[in-house]
Structure formats: C-alpha cells, structure tokens
Design an enzyme around this catalytic site. Structure first.
Site, PDB file in Angstrom:
ATOM      1  N   GLY A 134       1.016  -1.325  -0.079  1.00 25.03           N
ATOM      2  CA  GLY A 134      -0.019   0.047   0.047  1.00 25.03           C
ATOM      3  C   GLY A 134       0.661   1.356   0.073  1.00 25.03           C
ATOM      4  N   CYS A 135       0.089   2.392   0.662  1.00 21.65           N
ATOM      5  CA  CYS A 135       0.824   3.553   0.574  1.00 21.65           C
ATOM      6  C   CYS A 135       2.271   3.527   1.334  1.00 21.65           C
ATOM      7  CB  CYS A 135       0.136   4.844   1.183  1.00 21.65           C
ATOM      8  SG  CYS A 135       0.963   6.105   1.396  1.00 21.65           S
ATOM      9  N   PHE A 136       3.406   3.758   0.588  1.00 21.85           N
ATOM     10  CA  PHE A 136       4.802   3.816   0.872  1.00 21.85           C
ATOM     11  C   PHE A 136       5.297   4.352   2.356  1.00 21.85           C
ATOM     12  CE2 PHE A 136       6.538   5.899  -3.156  1.00 21.85           C
ATOM     13  CZ  PHE A 136       5.910   7.105  -2.731  1.00 21.85           C
ATOM     14  N   TRP A 137       4.346   5.676   2.575  1.00 18.71           N
ATOM     15  CA  TRP A 137       4.576   6.310   3.715  1.00 18.71           C
ATOM     16  C   TRP A 137       4.590   5.614   4.821  1.00 18.71           C
ATOM     17  CZ3 TRP A 137       0.508  10.718   2.190  1.00 18.71           C
ATOM     18  CH2 TRP A 137       1.186  11.515   1.191  1.00 18.71           C
ATOM     19  N   HIS A 277      -0.483   2.471   8.940  1.00 17.14           N
ATOM     20  CA  HIS A 277      -0.056   1.139   8.858  1.00 17.14           C
ATOM     21  C   HIS A 277       0.172   0.442  10.438  1.00 17.14           C
ATOM     22  CE1 HIS A 277       0.443   1.688   4.657  1.00 17.14           C
ATOM     23  NE2 HIS A 277       0.515   0.198   4.545  1.00 17.14           N
TER      24      HIS A 277
END
Length: 285
Positions: A134-137, A277
């Site tokens: 998902g979003c790498f942040w 996350h």
C-alpha cells in the site's frame, strides 16, 4: 559545528566552487559515508558515487532527506545544500544518462568529510529487503523504528517504466508498485522478522489495493533478493493460508528500485501524516 578554513568557508557559506580535479574526493573510491564538512550529517553513500569525468565528486543518490534543493542564484541550475545546516554542497543535474537513476549530484570536496566503512554507523547494514504493502509512507514508517534497521526508503519497483515519477506511478500504467527498500543488520534482525512485520502491518488478502488506496501500484508484494528470502516468504504465506487467510501477496524477483522523490522520504516523521499501517499480530512466534 566544525571550524572551517577560508577555502571551506568560501564554498560552504558563500557558495563558491572549487577547481575541478583539485578536491580530495573527486577520484576517491573507498567504502563508507560522505558527511557534511560543517555539521557532520550523513549525505551520501559510497555505493551511490560514480565517475562522471567532471572533476568533482558525483553521486546519483543522496541519503534520504539529507540534501535540500533550491533554484540557484544564476537562474539556470539547481543548488543542493545540507538539509541539516544549510551548507552549500554544489548542484544537481538530471537527464544526463550517466546511471540508471539519471541524476548527478555534483559536490565540492570541500563541503565533505568521509567516514570509512569501519567507522560508519551503517557498516554492518549489509542486507536489503523490498516490500510493497500500500501507501509507502506508512510502510516506511513501520520499518524505521525496528532495531537493526538502518534505513527504510520509499520508492518504485516491479514495473517497466524507467525512472518513474510519482505522477507516472499514480496512473497505474507503469507496472510499478509503491515499495520500501529496507537496509538492515542481519546480526540484529532477521529477514523472517522483517517479513512477519510486513504481513502484520497491512492486509495481505487485498488485491490491487490497500484500504482506500486502489490501483496496481498499491498491490501487496515481496520483491525477493535471493532464494533464501523467497523461501522465507513462501513459508510465511503457507502459514497464513493454513490459518485461513486468502493471501494475495505476490512474490517477485527484485529488479531495479527507483527511490521516490525527496518529499516522500521520512514523510510520516516529518509531517505526522501517513502513519496508517498498524500492526495486527498474525503469527504466534
């Protein structure tokens, strides 16, 4: 801050440029980390240094978040500065084709000091792992606090478009996934521990999405570097499936990893956003 001699002050504080082929690091080839001469902040790794033939130290990448860019006073070039102290480093150029990253940080030797690998804090960080969830942040943020992890870098991999931008990847047509490259010390943390964390900080049963983020760029994937990593991932997926999880995580041999733009690096730590996350235990050991 270190005391600077007149030549160093001229470059670091006033933006001067040393003569080509005159600096101590332009043809320097030792393993280690190049740091800011004035404040000591880590700026560049020796693995990102290359010979451009220009007469100044050249790097195609910087330590994430360590180098700041701004328009040069000449109105044509882009100046680079130490993000920690604002000291002048040199200029950055793109599109020259020297390396696959297509970037050249042209740095004055007078702006740098060098830590040999045996003195570097990262000297034992010899292994890499690449995860997409998902979003790498959020993925980056989850790995950065793990003891034994030296660096977690957001980027793009798994596709066919060279040197993609964030805007390119967002179209869903590059084949790339938002991913995180984790550099770690295997004496302090194992690949299996990192892979378990990966499976517990996102939903590995979702296909081409993660929560509200939809598209192939948000797919769940492990880009394994060798057969050992692949075997570990396969073992963990089998365990999860035995528990009833319909794991959709792709296992793909690692290919070129393209670091994301500077504004994506350390995003959660810098902004307080993107920490989406959260770990949900899925393994009993």
């Amino acid at each position: 801050m270190k005391a600077l001699n007149p030549e160093e002050k001229a470059v670091i504080e006033s933006g001067a440029t040393e003569a080509p082929f005159s600096g101590r690091y332009w043809n320097h080839k030792a393993d280690g980390t190049y740091v800011c001469r004035r404040c000591g902040a880590a700026l560049y790794r020796s693995g990102d240094k290359f010979d451009s033939g220009c007469g100044w130290p050249s790097f195609d990448d910087a330590v994430p978040g360590a180098v700041r860019r701004r328009p040069d006073a000449d109105g044509r070039r882009t100046e680079i500065l130490c993000a920690a102290c604002g000291g002048h480093l040199g200029h950055v150029f793109e599109g020259e084709g020297f390396t696959p990253k297509n970037t050249r940080h042209c740095v004055n030797s007078l702006s740098l000091d060098f830590w040999p690998r045996e003195e570097s804090e990262e000297s034992k960080c010899t292994e890499e792992a690449i995860f997409a969830g998902g979003c790498f942040w959020g993925v980056e943020d989850a790995f950065q606090s793990v003891p034994g992890v030296c660096d977690a870098q957001s980027g793009y991999t798994g596709g066919s478009t060279p040197n993609p931008t964030y805007e390119d990847v967002c179209t869903g047509r590059t084949g790339h996934a938002e991913a995180v490259r984790v550099t770690y010390d295997p004496a302090k943390v194992s690949y299996e521990e990192l892979a378990k964390l990966f499976f517990e900080i996102h939903d590995p049963t979702q296909i081409d999405r993660q929560g509200p983020d939809v598209g192939t760029q948000y797919r769940s994937a492990i880009f394994y570097k060798n057969d050992t990593q692949k075997a570990v991932a396969e073992k963990l997926i089998a365990r999860l499936r035995q528990q009833g999880y319909a794991v959709a995580t792709q296992l793909v041999a690692a290919s070129v990893f393209y670091p994301a733009e500077d504004y994506h690096q350390d995003f959660t730590a810098r902004t307080g956003r993107g920490g989406c996350h959260f770990r949900i235990p899925r393994f009993t050991d």
